[in-house]
Design an enzyme around this catalytic site. Structure first.
Site, PDB file in Angstrom:
ATOM      1  N   ARG A 180      11.671  46.737  79.940  1.00  6.26           N
ATOM      2  CA  ARG A 180      10.977  46.215  81.012  1.00  6.26           C
ATOM      3  C   ARG A 180      11.818  46.613  82.388  1.00  6.26           C
ATOM      4  O   ARG A 180      11.737  45.816  83.364  1.00  6.26           O
ATOM      5  CB  ARG A 180      10.757  44.812  80.986  1.00  6.26           C
ATOM      6  CG  ARG A 180      10.059  44.430  79.522  1.00  6.26           C
ATOM      7  CD  ARG A 180       8.971  45.283  79.336  1.00  6.26           C
ATOM      8  NE  ARG A 180       8.404  44.931  77.826  1.00  6.26           N
ATOM      9  CZ  ARG A 180       7.587  45.769  77.318  1.00  6.26           C
ATOM     10  NH1 ARG A 180       6.789  46.731  77.787  1.00  6.26           N
ATOM     11  NH2 ARG A 180       6.969  45.223  75.948  1.00  6.26           N
ATOM     12  N   LYS A 299      18.389  36.233  70.354  1.00  7.34           N
ATOM     13  CA  LYS A 299      16.598  36.083  70.313  1.00  7.34           C
ATOM     14  C   LYS A 299      16.482  36.029  68.639  1.00  7.34           C
ATOM     15  O   LYS A 299      16.872  37.041  67.952  1.00  7.34           O
ATOM     16  CB  LYS A 299      15.920  37.241  70.863  1.00  7.34           C
ATOM     17  CG  LYS A 299      14.482  37.568  70.622  1.00  7.34           C
ATOM     18  CD  LYS A 299      13.849  38.596  71.320  1.00  7.34           C
ATOM     19  CE  LYS A 299      12.455  38.727  71.090  1.00  7.34           C
ATOM     20  NZ  LYS A 299      11.863  39.893  71.920  1.00  7.34           N
ATOM     21  N   GLU A 303       9.059  38.186  67.659  1.00  4.96           N
ATOM     22  CA  GLU A 303       8.730  39.685  67.607  1.00  4.96           C
ATOM     23  C   GLU A 303       9.304  40.566  66.913  1.00  4.96           C
ATOM     24  O   GLU A 303       9.971  41.676  67.338  1.00  4.96           O
ATOM     25  CB  GLU A 303       8.847  39.854  69.175  1.00  4.96           C
ATOM     26  CG  GLU A 303       8.139  39.004  70.275  1.00  4.96           C
ATOM     27  CD  GLU A 303       8.001  39.625  71.622  1.00  4.96           C
ATOM     28  OE1 GLU A 303       9.296  40.073  71.997  1.00  4.96           O
ATOM     29  OE2 GLU A 303       6.823  39.504  72.401  1.00  4.96           O
ATOM     30  N   LYS A 372      11.512  29.898  78.415  1.00  6.17           N
ATOM     31  CA  LYS A 372      10.931  30.496  79.503  1.00  6.17           C
ATOM     32  C   LYS A 372       9.906  29.603  80.588  1.00  6.17           C
ATOM     33  O   LYS A 372       9.671  28.576  79.830  1.00  6.17           O
ATOM     34  CB  LYS A 372       9.898  31.604  79.009  1.00  6.17           C
ATOM     35  CG  LYS A 372      10.766  32.998  78.353  1.00  6.17           C
ATOM     36  CD  LYS A 372       9.635  33.961  78.180  1.00  6.17           C
ATOM     37  CE  LYS A 372      10.518  35.358  77.583  1.00  6.17           C
ATOM     38  NZ  LYS A 372       9.532  36.375  77.030  1.00  6.17           N
ATOM     39  N   ASP A 377       4.343  34.000  78.527  1.00  4.99           N
ATOM     40  CA  ASP A 377       5.363  34.844  78.681  1.00  4.99           C
ATOM     41  C   ASP A 377       5.271  35.476  79.997  1.00  4.99           C
ATOM     42  O   ASP A 377       4.453  36.754  80.504  1.00  4.99           O
ATOM     43  CB  ASP A 377       5.003  36.067  77.537  1.00  4.99           C
ATOM     44  CG  ASP A 377       5.974  37.098  77.768  1.00  4.99           C
ATOM     45  OD1 ASP A 377       7.062  36.876  78.158  1.00  4.99           O
ATOM     46  OD2 ASP A 377       5.883  38.184  76.770  1.00  4.99           O
ATOM     47  N   GLU A 399      14.711  30.155  81.678  1.00  2.00           N
ATOM     48  CA  GLU A 399      14.651  31.445  81.677  1.00  2.00           C
ATOM     49  C   GLU A 399      13.542  32.067  82.622  1.00  2.00           C
ATOM     50  O   GLU A 399      12.575  31.809  82.203  1.00  2.00           O
ATOM     51  CB  GLU A 399      14.651  32.026  80.360  1.00  2.00           C
ATOM     52  CG  GLU A 399      14.770  33.847  80.489  1.00  2.00           C
ATOM     53  CD  GLU A 399      14.467  34.335  78.654  1.00  2.00           C
ATOM     54  OE1 GLU A 399      15.201  33.846  78.168  1.00  2.00           O
ATOM     55  OE2 GLU A 399      13.689  35.040  78.806  1.00  2.00           O
ATOM     56  N   GLU A 405       7.728  42.616  85.080  1.00  2.00           N
ATOM     57  CA  GLU A 405       7.078  43.193  83.954  1.00  2.00           C
ATOM     58  C   GLU A 405       5.519  42.955  83.975  1.00  2.00           C
ATOM     59  O   GLU A 405       4.633  43.867  83.612  1.00  2.00           O
ATOM     60  CB  GLU A 405       7.411  42.466  82.578  1.00  2.00           C
ATOM     61  CG  GLU A 405       6.704  42.789  81.243  1.00  2.00           C
ATOM     62  CD  GLU A 405       7.173  42.220  80.080  1.00  2.00           C
ATOM     63  OE1 GLU A 405       8.133  41.260  80.191  1.00  2.00           O
ATOM     64  OE2 GLU A 405       6.644  42.445  79.096  1.00  2.00           O
ATOM     65  N   TRP A 554      -1.848  40.153  70.480  1.00  2.00           N
ATOM     66  CA  TRP A 554      -1.626  41.203  71.237  1.00  2.00           C
ATOM     67  C   TRP A 554      -3.043  42.034  71.738  1.00  2.00           C
ATOM     68  O   TRP A 554      -2.801  43.291  71.712  1.00  2.00           O
ATOM     69  CB  TRP A 554      -0.623  42.145  70.053  1.00  2.00           C
ATOM     70  CG  TRP A 554       0.731  41.598  69.991  1.00  2.00           C
ATOM     71  CD1 TRP A 554       1.090  40.450  70.694  1.00  2.00           C
ATOM     72  CD2 TRP A 554       1.716  42.051  69.055  1.00  2.00           C
ATOM     73  NE1 TRP A 554       2.767  40.307  70.438  1.00  2.00           N
ATOM     74  CE2 TRP A 554       2.803  41.027  69.406  1.00  2.00           C
ATOM     75  CE3 TRP A 554       2.076  43.135  68.300  1.00  2.00           C
ATOM     76  CZ2 TRP A 554       4.256  41.524  68.675  1.00  2.00           C
ATOM     77  CZ3 TRP A 554       3.265  43.265  67.798  1.00  2.00           C
ATOM     78  CH2 TRP A 554       4.168  42.261  67.839  1.00  2.00           C
TER      79      TRP A 554
HETATM   80  C1  BDP Z   1       8.357  40.145  76.390  1.00  2.00           C
HETATM   81  C2  BDP Z   1       8.670  41.546  76.637  1.00  2.00           C
HETATM   82  C3  BDP Z   1       9.506  41.952  75.756  1.00  2.00           C
HETATM   83  C4  BDP Z   1      10.578  40.999  75.513  1.00  2.00           C
HETATM   84  C5  BDP Z   1      10.181  39.792  75.154  1.00  2.00           C
HETATM   85  C6  BDP Z   1      11.299  38.663  75.259  1.00  2.00           C
HETATM   86  O1  BDP Z   1       7.410  42.437  76.530  1.00  2.00           O
HETATM   87  O2  BDP Z   1      10.065  43.282  76.044  1.00  2.00           O
HETATM   88  O3  BDP Z   1      11.533  41.716  74.571  1.00  2.00           O
HETATM   89  O4  BDP Z   1       9.204  39.350  76.228  1.00  2.00           O
HETATM   90  O5  BDP Z   1      11.580  38.027  76.177  1.00  2.00           O
HETATM   91  O6  BDP Z   1       7.838  39.655  77.643  1.00  2.00           O
HETATM   92  O7  BDP Z   1      12.006  38.589  74.201  1.00  2.00           O
END
Ligand code: BDP
Length: 710
Positions: A180, A299, A303, A372, A377, A399, A405, A554
């Site tokens: 990103r 993390k 994901e 966040k 997101d 965060e 992005e 998604w």
């Molecule tokens: C999303 C992004 C991804 C990040 C993820 C994160 O698309 O690339 O890895 O957040 O914060 O917004 O871990």
């Protein structure tokens, strides 16, 4: 004869004019600004009165101590003042009485923590702090004051940061690309390190220190285990060696399965004694190479990243294992709360709260949970994350995302301070009125021992650091707000503009106006009324029709829920009931579609197309109104920017002019993408006052595909 003389005269004038043009061209060229210097420009002060007053006040810099950080403070003051005043400023051991100078002192009575005070004493400007870093921050504050041409005596101030760990998170991969990232590749040249240390790392550290940033995580949260090899730790140590001279600690993102993938163990189970031992040894090794290492950012189980849940353990089990290894060195674990399971029936909005709220109080003392700003997101506008206020016994860090992005990458001009501030100022009501997110993050509401604010960096190898020169303001604003979250977006915009672009008052106002409106304008042509679009694909142009993916959350249709009846995600009791995660004082206004503020409407409600809104328009007409006025407002941005040309460096001015032209074209494209797609559900005409889109939906879809293929 007369005629000839006249002709000669004219040709002389023409030659002179040509020479003048040439001179202007050369001097323009000479002053062509590539944006590298950021807000640390220190251009010569042209106003002779101001320059003369400053000259009288700054004749020397006196420093008694000696350390890398103090020496850097002196160096910065000397460089800045010499350039701004056009005269040498000597460094002396003992201040010269009544000569006017700067005295830097360390005193136990100085401002607490990283803070500083600036006072006027016997004609000298005295910067006092209890730590070396405080003196450095005070020196930058003084320079900032002078760059804005403010009166010397008004510099008197005492200032301490409200947040302890003020950090950038770099999502940089070991091979060079940035996840990103839209400003080139990684600043860190891993292939050259540790032998070659690019001088640019020093300028990076200066820029950060100038706005109070004191920590940096150098690698992506989707972490490669490679960063934990001795080879890479030595590379990181070379960076840390530069950063520490500016009061900045270095941190690493870790790969949770490293004991297995790197250590060759059979498991990475956080409760396994061998695994614990592996982390203890690894951590010791890191500290033997980087003695002031900051800690780990993690993390996990998000994901597709590995984590403790792979072994039936909790986030707290995972974090505490790492905390145990870091504790002897005062290192911290920053554990991210960005999680959401692939559950077709779940509401992603609720995921972080569902996984974390029950773990409150279960984390070790040196763990911070980093949340966040919003529950989904980094969308252009989100309500605050309901985790804030619901984990009183766990330090929660903030965060934010600086890299754009979901905000038009490096093309669209979006000033982010209003996004940060909106979240920080939001009232959670957990301890009654005034329990703002800021009071949670700064530790004052729940007495957290640790406090942290992180910004996902927008820097890269582009000469101007951020791709779009205007995006430098987002890095700047983040640092300033992490230091003092009570500052207003407007004050920061004006300050940044003066430091970076121009001190011409009318133009400072014009540019700040663009900055302050830019986010709402972007939201209007991109995600008005509480729409969101965090789906896969480019994360750039809206593709509201996107309906296929390996998991429902998604896709685009998961978020906007357009159908023949209406639009929006019902998060009330008739829907996912996510609003239950907020205190009643907060959810009360949001629960009711009549009282829900329009910017959040479609976050929480599925609204019929014909429903009349508080604006007086029905939903469909209001959407059209937003999309069209949003796109049209980019014309206003262009006009406003054209009007400041005379006081902006021509290279920067034309760079931004080009980006704005593209932004306008794309705003039209994005508007059309949404309007034409939503119209297939609403079946309503676009109000007659707006021009019909020139393209059909199919054509617009094709354009997006072409874009993705590039
Ligand atoms: C999303 C992004 C991804 C990040 C993820 C994160 O698309 O690339 O890895 O957040 O914060 O917004 O871990």
């Amino acid at each position: 004869m007369m005629v000839l003389t006249k002709t000669l005269f004219h040709s002389k004038i023409q030659n002179l004019a040509l020479l003048l043009l040439l001179f202007v061209a050369i001097s323009n060229n000479a002053s062509a600004d590539d944006g590298y210097r950021l807000w640390l420009k220190y251009d010569r002060i042209q106003n002779t009165t101001i320059s003369a007053t400053y000259s009288k006040s700054f004749n020397f810099i006196a420093l008694s101590g000696n350390s890398d950080i103090l020496n850097n403070a002196v160096k910065e003051l000397q460089t800045g003042l010499t350039a701004m005043l056009g005269k040498p400023i000597p460094i002396v051991k003992t201040p010269v009485i009544n000569q006017g100078g700067i005295i830097l002192t360390i005193s136990a009575n100085g401002a607490s923590g990283d803070g500083y005070s600036i006072q006027m004493q016997s004609g000298n400007t005295v910067i006092t702090a209890s730590k070396d870093a405080g003196v450095l921050y005070g020196s930058f504050a003084l320079l900032r004051h002078l760059q804005q041409h403010l009166p010397v005596e008004k510099v008197v101030v005492q200032s301490s940061p409200k947040i302890q760990l003020r950090m950038l998170n770099h999502w940089d991969n070991p091979e060079g690309p940035i996840e990103r990232g839209y400003a080139g590749s990684s600043l860190w040249k891993w292939y050259e390190l540790p032998e070659t240390v690019d001088p640019r790392y020093t300028d990076y550290a200066r820029a950060n220190a100038s706005i109070g940033i004191n920590g940096t995580v150098v690698n992506n949260v989707n972490a490669s285990a490679r960063f934990l090899t001795a080879e890479y730790v030595h590379k990181v140590a070379a960076l840390a060696g530069v950063f520490r001279k500016f009061g900045i600690k270095t941190y690493l993102s870790i790969h949770f399965a490293a004991p297995k993938t790197l250590g060759g163990l059979k498991t990475s189970d956080p409760l396994d004694p061998e695994v614990r031992k592996w982390w203890i040894e690894k951590t010791k090794e890191i500290y033997s190479i980087i003695p002031d290492f900051g800690g780990f950012l993690v993390k996990a189980n998000s994901e597709g990243e590995p984590g403790p849940q792979d072994y039936g353990r909790t986030h707290a089990d995972g974090a505490n294992m790492l905390a145990e290894a870091l504790a002897p060195f005062n290192g911290v674990v920053i554990w991210r709360a960005f999680v959401y399971k692939a559950d077709p029936n779940a509401d992603r909005f609720k995921a972080a709260y569902d996984e974390f709220a029950t773990l409150d109080g279960k984390f070790a003392k040196n763990v911070i949970v980093q949340v966040k700003n919003g529950p989904i997101d980094f969308q252009p506008r989100e309500p605050f994350s309901p985790l804030f206020g619901n984990m009183p016994r766990t330090p929660l860090g903030m965060e934010f995302q600086l890299t754009q992005e979901y905000l038009g990458f490096a093309t669209h001009w979006v000033y982010e301070a209003p996004i940060f501030k909106e979240c920080l100022d939001a009232d959670t009501y957990v301890k009654g009125k005034g329990s703002t997110v800021a009071t949670i993050v700064d530790g004052s509401l729940h007495n957290y021992r640790l406090t942290c604010m992180a910004g996902v960096a927008n820097t890269g190898s582009d000469r101007n650091w951020t791709g779009n020169p205007m995006a430098q303001a987002n890095w700047y604003a983040f640092g300033r707000l992490a230091w003092d979250h009570t500052l207003s977006p407007e004050a920061i915009a004006r300050e940044w503009t003066q430091l970076t672009l121009t001190t011409e008052p009318k133009h400072v106002s014009a540019i700040s106006d663009i900055m302050l409106r830019s986010r709402d304008i972007y939201v209007d042509y991109n995600t008005p009324l509480g729409l969101s679009r965090p789906w896969t694909g480019s994360h750039y142009a809206p593709e509201p029709w996107q309906n296929r993916s390996s998991r429902p959350d998604w896709t685009a249709i998961y978020y906007h829920r357009a159908d023949s009846l209406g639009l929006g995600f019902d998060r009330t009791a008739t829907g996912s009931n996510a609003l239950l995660q907020y205190r009643p004082e907060v959810s009360r206004t949001w629960l009711n579609a009549e009282t829900c503020p329009l910017p959040y409407l479609l976050w929480f409600h599925h609204i019929p197309w014909s429903q009349k809104l508080s604006s007086g328009r029905n939903l469909w007409d209001e959407l059209c109104h937003r999309f069209y006025t949003g796109a049209d407002s980019v014309l206003w941005m262009q006009k406003q920017w054209a009007g400041v040309a005379s006081s902006i460096d021509p290279a920067i001015h034309s760079d931004v002019t080009g980006r704005l032209a593209k932004q306008y074209n794309e705003a039209i494209w994005w508007r059309d993408a949404w309007v034409l797609y939503l119209q297939t559900f609403s079946k309503k005409p676009i109000p007659a006052i707006y021009p019909k889109p020139e393209k059909t939906l199919e054509e617009v879809k094709k354009r997006v595909n072409v874009y993705l293929m590039r």
